[in-house]
Design a protein around this motif. Structure first.
Motif, mmCIF file in Angstrom:
data_model
loop_
_atom_site.group_PDB
_atom_site.id
_atom_site.type_symbol
_atom_site.label_atom_id
_atom_site.label_comp_id
_atom_site.label_asym_id
_atom_site.label_seq_id
_atom_site.Cartn_x
_atom_site.Cartn_y
_atom_site.Cartn_z
ATOM 1 N N LEU A 1 0.877 -1.174 0.000
ATOM 2 C CA LEU A 1 0.000 0.000 0.000
ATOM 3 C C LEU A 1 0.913 1.222 0.000
ATOM 4 N N HIS A 2 0.640 2.140 -0.915
ATOM 5 C CA HIS A 2 1.591 3.237 -1.089
ATOM 6 C C HIS A 2 0.890 4.572 -1.028
ATOM 7 N N ARG A 3 1.666 5.607 -0.682
ATOM 8 C CA ARG A 3 1.176 6.974 -0.860
ATOM 9 C C ARG A 3 1.506 7.385 -2.277
ATOM 10 N N GLY A 4 0.853 8.402 -2.771
ATOM 11 C CA GLY A 4 1.133 8.847 -4.126
ATOM 12 C C GLY A 4 -0.054 8.562 -5.019
ATOM 13 N N THR A 5 0.022 9.082 -6.226
ATOM 14 C CA THR A 5 -1.171 9.103 -7.058
ATOM 15 C C THR A 5 -1.133 8.103 -8.195
ATOM 16 N N ASP A 6 0.090 7.560 -8.525
ATOM 17 C CA ASP A 6 0.176 6.732 -9.721
ATOM 18 C C ASP A 6 -0.202 5.272 -9.452
ATOM 19 N N TYR A 7 -1.318 5.049 -8.762
ATOM 20 C CA TYR A 7 -1.807 3.683 -8.535
ATOM 21 C C TYR A 7 -3.259 3.637 -8.956
ATOM 22 N N PRO A 8 -3.643 2.526 -9.601
ATOM 23 C CA PRO A 8 -5.007 2.492 -10.156
ATOM 24 C C PRO A 8 -6.113 2.446 -9.104
ATOM 25 N N HIS A 9 -5.826 1.851 -7.932
ATOM 26 C CA HIS A 9 -6.900 1.728 -6.929
ATOM 27 C C HIS A 9 -6.543 2.515 -5.689
ATOM 28 N N ARG A 10 -7.557 3.076 -5.032
ATOM 29 C CA ARG A 10 -7.309 3.908 -3.864
ATOM 30 C C ARG A 10 -8.203 3.476 -2.719
ATOM 31 N N ILE A 11 -7.668 3.600 -1.500
ATOM 32 C CA ILE A 11 -8.523 3.476 -0.321
ATOM 33 C C ILE A 11 -8.166 4.588 0.656
ATOM 34 N N GLU A 12 -9.093 4.866 1.543
ATOM 35 C CA GLU A 12 -8.849 5.853 2.599
ATOM 36 C C GLU A 12 -8.610 5.096 3.901
ATOM 37 N N LEU A 13 -7.677 5.572 4.716
ATOM 38 C CA LEU A 13 -7.381 4.903 5.993
ATOM 39 C C LEU A 13 -7.476 5.908 7.136
ATOM 40 N N PRO B 1 3.844 10.805 7.446
ATOM 41 C CA PRO B 1 3.419 12.201 7.342
ATOM 42 C C PRO B 1 2.059 12.430 7.975
ATOM 43 N N CYS B 2 1.715 11.674 9.004
ATOM 44 C CA CYS B 2 0.360 11.792 9.535
ATOM 45 C C CYS B 2 0.361 11.592 11.043
ATOM 46 N N GLU B 3 -0.779 11.834 11.648
ATOM 47 C CA GLU B 3 -0.968 11.672 13.086
ATOM 48 C C GLU B 3 -2.145 10.730 13.288
ATOM 49 N N PRO B 4 -2.215 10.049 14.445
ATOM 50 C CA PRO B 4 -3.438 9.300 14.734
ATOM 51 C C PRO B 4 -4.634 10.240 14.686
ATOM 52 N N GLY B 5 -5.728 9.775 14.116
ATOM 53 C CA GLY B 5 -6.929 10.611 14.008
ATOM 54 C C GLY B 5 -7.081 11.259 12.650
ATOM 55 N N THR B 6 -5.998 11.277 11.861
ATOM 56 C CA THR B 6 -6.123 11.874 10.529
ATOM 57 C C THR B 6 -6.472 10.793 9.518
ATOM 58 N N ARG B 7 -6.781 11.203 8.312
ATOM 59 C CA ARG B 7 -7.136 10.255 7.250
ATOM 60 C C ARG B 7 -6.056 10.279 6.184
ATOM 61 N N LEU B 8 -5.706 9.068 5.741
ATOM 62 C CA LEU B 8 -4.593 8.914 4.808
ATOM 63 C C LEU B 8 -5.137 8.304 3.518
ATOM 64 N N SER B 9 -4.704 8.824 2.391
ATOM 65 C CA SER B 9 -5.147 8.279 1.112
ATOM 66 C C SER B 9 -4.042 7.400 0.548
ATOM 67 N N LEU B 10 -4.377 6.119 0.250
ATOM 68 C CA LEU B 10 -3.361 5.156 -0.171
ATOM 69 C C LEU B 10 -3.771 4.480 -1.466
ATOM 70 N N GLY B 11 -2.762 4.060 -2.241
ATOM 71 C CA GLY B 11 -3.065 3.387 -3.501
ATOM 72 C C GLY B 11 -2.387 2.043 -3.601
ATOM 73 N N PHE B 12 -2.909 1.155 -4.505
ATOM 74 C CA PHE B 12 -2.271 -0.143 -4.727
ATOM 75 C C PHE B 12 -2.566 -0.652 -6.119
ATOM 76 N N HIS B 13 -1.762 -1.630 -6.570
ATOM 77 C CA HIS B 13 -2.007 -2.315 -7.828
ATOM 78 C C HIS B 13 -2.840 -3.537 -7.550
ATOM 79 N N CYS B 14 -3.780 -3.828 -8.450
ATOM 80 C CA CYS B 14 -4.618 -4.972 -8.113
ATOM 81 C C CYS B 14 -3.909 -6.297 -8.366
ATOM 82 N N ASP B 15 -2.769 -6.293 -9.114
ATOM 83 C CA ASP B 15 -2.055 -7.577 -9.229
ATOM 84 C C ASP B 15 -1.201 -7.866 -7.998
ATOM 85 N N GLU B 16 -1.199 -6.975 -7.034
ATOM 86 C CA GLU B 16 -0.560 -7.288 -5.760
ATOM 87 C C GLU B 16 -1.556 -7.840 -4.742
#
Lengths: 293, 283, 355
Positions: C281-293, C327-342
């Motif tokens: 699971l990575h930060r950054g924008t060049d991933y096809p799928h995204r989730i919020e954490l 780059p975050c603190e507990p309580g904040t929301r993080l946007s993460l991306g991944f490849h679906c072949d992983e």
């Protein structure tokens, strides 16, 4: 021991120690001192007067053929008892350590003779070897061997050795088995991988690693044979025939109570005390060095 | 294969069974002899199989049935004497050595080490060795033919004192400090903390000391001339000293078996405590 | 000393009926280093001891080289073993420990000396030959145990968790030393451990074991990238894989409210377990799928940060491994991306991999 926190009290510790110290003084130290004192005295033939004779009792004893013989008898007896009971116990313990199942059952079946009083053990074996009605003497007779320990000194010695060893096997067995079970399995497995068969494993791995146990048992068995076997001798042979089983502790008793030779008996007591003292020291030095490996 | 050597396993079992048989054989013979009539025993060889006089012989030995007598007292009274002596020695030893060890470990006072060494020396003075003068002391104190004479001279025990000392030294310091904070004095501490903690040690030692006490032979033999104070172990020797008369084996053997039964039962039934006691007293 | 080792349908059933090993097949190439890895009680040690001859094989056949060795004594199998507690003979010197096996095989004296000395040199034990095991440090004992195995030049080495008694730093060093030595001697080796890092770094091939079965046999990277079961997936990898239950319908993966179209064609419809490694699971924008954490807890490791949190709409908590300080603190929301072949997909019923 120094860092142990303590209670402070003026007389309480003395009160707590009093019973133990009183008994020790009255029944142990005072008689022992008496023995030492008496060993320097000699009574005349009628017991009418006593005389302070320094070490004469000892020098008479040390030149006495019968006392020498009693020493030899004690050594033969101790060696016999120790060898028979330790050898038998080691064999059984090694076997019990090997079996996959049932070691505990065998332990139960083998430990109980420890609880039999030496005198009782003596009577049991004496009955079986009774020249006229004993089962074992009968069997020996069938084999063409004439058994009568009332007449034959060597046979009497063999009888008391067997009775004494029989009782002691259980003790030795327990300690040998515990010693064997304390040896890590992986050592034996490593030796097997190294190409050592069962006999070779025993002599090169198990036996050397058991040496602390064996040494400890050696001391214990010698102490047992020297002092705790009085009951067997007294009940079975009364030192006979012809003094052939009169070991040192029996002779002290016999010369004192039956022979009424108090000076000599006291001198023998003093010599025995020295022997126990030496054995105790050996035993304690061993404990200090117990963690050898 | 280490784990699976059928032949070796078989040999081991056979050796052990043989060992068990050899060890048990004398008892079997004694038991068989205790169930036969005197004629069957004194004519030729002792039989190998039990006879039909079990009840009669034991009843006679116990004094429940009148018949031939070897001594003027019966087995029941001697068993009672043995029990009194064994329990007296055991409880006495445990009590005085525990108190002494408590004083030596938890108090500081003058001559503490001297007291310790005085007790230690008793290790080197077994009763067989100083038998004559000890007998005289007991005679002078008028304790021949009495329970106190049977018991008191045998209750000093360096072994038990050592064992308790070793054990007390392992009691964590914090426990004493906590007890003190809670306002417990030395006697409270002993009763409330130390005694409960020593329970298994006490039990293990009890087993060993009971066997020791029950099996005493020389001492009771010397100081009891009154048959009412005979203990069962020494009485066997008395029954055998009949001079030229025939030994009453059919009565000796029940007594012999009854003499060994209590300590043997203790060992078998309390095997764990027995082994613990044995290992700890001898190390 | 190259020799192959083959296990065919090997099984172990104890007399009480407990089945410790279920029909296991494995062919070890000459010179290969195989690691048996799994949690305690999975049967890996039993299997090793069966190869050694310390436990009987109740089913199947074991071959060393061309020879069937099922019924041979340990000593006749020409193998050497390094034990977990080293099993050095405490009453013998280091020299005698190493020479014992040679002596039992009636090797000439001069040759024993020569072999022991050259082995000692290889392991830097020359100075210690006269010492007793109790005079050695943990690491030295470990090396003597290896020396005792090496000196006989056996066909196969067996290692039974040999590093578990050492501290972490020494363990790392010894791991490298064992690997180097095995390469140099080129001896077929079976190594047992419960430590997946040790397994990954040492093995030519891994056997991941669970409850008496080999769940997967393969190279470390193969096992890492294509675990065959959720158990393997969870066991291998230094922070454990995230698992989420979901559904697969016509190549559409449904995770809570999340919908992910799969690129690969997977012919499966129904309940699935989805695995995703924390490092995938990575930060950054060049991933096809995204989730919020929604971040709940941070574990700072220095080089990496482990972020614990929840994805809205999913029940399970996720762990994410990010490079550097987070780059975050507990309580904040993080946007993460991944490849679906992983994504690793397992059938929820059969527990088998489906993609």
């Amino acid at each position: 021991m120094q860092s142990q926190p303590v209670f402070n009290h003026r007389w309480l510790p003395w009160l707590l120690l009093l019973p133990q110290l009183a008994i020790t003084l009255v029944f142990f130290l005072w008689p022992a001192a008496q023995a030492v004192w008496q060993s320097f005295l000699m009574e005349d033939a009628f017991g009418l007067s006593t005389e302070f004779v320094w070490f004469e009792n000892f020098s008479v004893l040390l030149q006495d053929e019968i006392y020498h013989r009693s020493f030899t008898t004690t050594f033969i007896f101790s060696i016999g008892v120790t060898a028979l009971s330790m050898g038998g116990a080691l064999l059984l313990a090694v076997m019990a350590d090997q079996v996959i199942r049932g070691a505990r059952v065998y332990r139960t079946l083998l430990v109980w003779p420890y609880a039999v009083a030496p005198a009782v053990a003596g009577v049991l074996w004496m009955f079986m070897f009774n020249p006229s009605i004993g089962i074992l003497s009968y069997l020996l007779e069938q084999l063409g061997y004439d058994w009568n320990h009332f007449l034959n000194g060597d046979q009497a010695m063999l009888l008391v050795i067997i009775a004494a060893a029989w009782k002691q096997i259980s003790y030795n067995f327990l300690f040998f088995l515990a010693g064997l079970q304390a040896i890590p399995r992986s050592l034996i497995e490593a030796a097997a991988l190294d190409g050592a068969g069962p006999m070779k494993r025993f002599w090169t791995i198990l036996f050397p690693l058991l040496s602390p146990t064996s040494f400890f048992l050696l001391v214990i068995n010698v102490v047992y044979a020297f002092f705790d076997t009085f009951g067997i001798i007294h009940a079975v042979t009364q030192g006979g025939p012809g003094g052939s089983t009169s070991i040192l502790v029996y002779k002290v008793f016999d010369d004192g109570f039956n022979g009424l030779d108090l000076g000599s008996s006291a001198a023998q007591s003093v010599i025995l005390m020295a022997i126990v003292g030496a054995l105790t020291v050996v035993q304690f030095r061993y404990i200090e060095r117990k963690v050898q490996y | 294969m280490i784990e699976n050597r059928p032949l070796l396993n078989l040999i081991s079992h056979l050796t052990l069974c043989l060992g068990v048989l050899v060890v048990a054989f004398p008892i079997w013979i004694a038991f068989v002899a205790s169930t036969h009539a005197p004629e069957a025993l004194n004519s030729g060889t002792v039989p190998l199989w039990p006879g039909d006089r079990f009840l009669l012989n034991y009843a006679m030995a116990l004094g429940l049935e009148t018949g031939q007598k070897t001594l003027n007292v019966n087995l029941i009274s001697m068993l009672g004497n043995s029990l009194v002596m064994a329990l007296g020695i055991t409880i006495g030893k445990l009590l005085i050595s525990m108190l002494a060890a408590y004083a030596i470990v938890f108090f500081r006072f003058r001559f503490r080490m001297l007291s310790f060494w005085l007790i230690f020396i008793t290790l080197m003075l077994p009763v067989e060795v100083r038998i004559m003068p000890t007998f005289e002391v007991v005679a002078d104190l008028g304790m021949l033919n009495s329970y106190s004479g049977l018991i008191l001279p045998l209750i000093a025990s360096a072994t038990a004192t050592f064992l308790f000392r070793q054990f007390f030294l392992t009691v964590p310091h914090e426990l004493i400090e906590a007890a003190r904070m809670d306002g417990a004095g030395p006697i409270r501490f002993f009763i409330d903390i130390l005694l409960p903690l020593s329970r298994t040690n006490l039990a293990a030692l009890f087993v060993i000391m009971f066997i020791y006490g029950w099996n005493q032979y020389l001492w009771p033999l010397l100081i009891t001339t009154d048959e009412h104070y005979y203990t069962v172990v020494m009485s066997i020797q008395r029954m055998l000293s009949v001079g030229d008369a025939e030994v009453a084996w059919h009565l000796v053997m029940p007594s012999t078996l009854m003499a060994m039964l209590p300590p043997v039962l203790v060992v078998i039934l309390m095997q764990r405590l027995f082994i613990k006691g044995l290992v700890e007293t001898e190390k | 000393m190259m020799s192959n080792l083959s296990l065919a349908n090997i099984g172990k059933t104890y007399p009480n009926g407990h089945q410790a090993i279920h029909s296991l097949n494995l062919d070890v190439e000459p010179g290969e280093l195989i690691v048996l890895v799994g949690p305690s009680g999975c049967g890996k040690s039993s299997l090793l001891r069966m190869i050694a001859g310390l436990e009987t094989i109740t089913d199947g056949e074991l071959h060393i080289g061309e020879q069937q060795v099922n019924r041979l004594e340990p000593a006749q199998r020409d193998i050497a073993m390094v034990f977990q507690n080293y099993a050095l003979y405490p009453h013998m010197s280091v020299f005698d420990n190493m020479a014992y096996g040679l002596r039992n095989r009636r090797t000439p004296k001069a040759q024993i000396r020569q072999q022991v000395e050259s082995t000692a040199e290889m392991l830097q034990l020359e100075q210690l030959l006269e010492r007793k095991p109790r005079q050695l440090s943990g690491g030295q004992r470990q090396r003597v145990a290896m020396g005792r195995a090496i000196v006989r030049q056996p066909k196969v080495f067996l290692f039974d968790e040999p590093l578990s008694n050492l501290d972490a730093k020494l363990r790392g060093q010894m791991r490298i030393e064992i690997k180097r030595l095995q390469r140099r001697l080129n001896t077929t080796t079976v190594y047992v451990t419960h430590d997946q890092t040790e397994a990954m770094t040492l093995a030519d091939r891994l056997v991941v074991m669970n409850a008496g079965r080999a769940e997967q046999i393969g190279s470390p990277l193969d096992v890492y990238h294509r675990p065959q079961t959720p158990f393997v997936a969870g066991f291998i990898g230094s922070s454990s894989m995230n698992f989420i239950t979901g559904r697969l319908d016509h190549h559409q993966l449904q995770l809570g409210e999340l919908r992910i179209p799969l690129k690969q064609k997977v012919d499966f419809n129904g309940e699935v377990i989805v695995g995703l490694r924390p490092e995938h699971l990575h930060r950054g924008t060049d991933y096809p799928h995204r989730i919020e954490l929604d971040v709940s807890l941070l574990e700072q490791l220095g080089a990496d940060t482990l972020v614990h949190g929840k994805v809205p709409g999913l029940d399970q908590e996720l762990i994410v491994r990010l490079k550097g300080a987070a780059p975050c603190e507990p309580g904040t929301r993080l946007s993460l991306g991944f490849h679906c072949d992983e994504l690793h997909l397992f059938c929820a019923n059969s527990q088998q991999r489906i993609n």
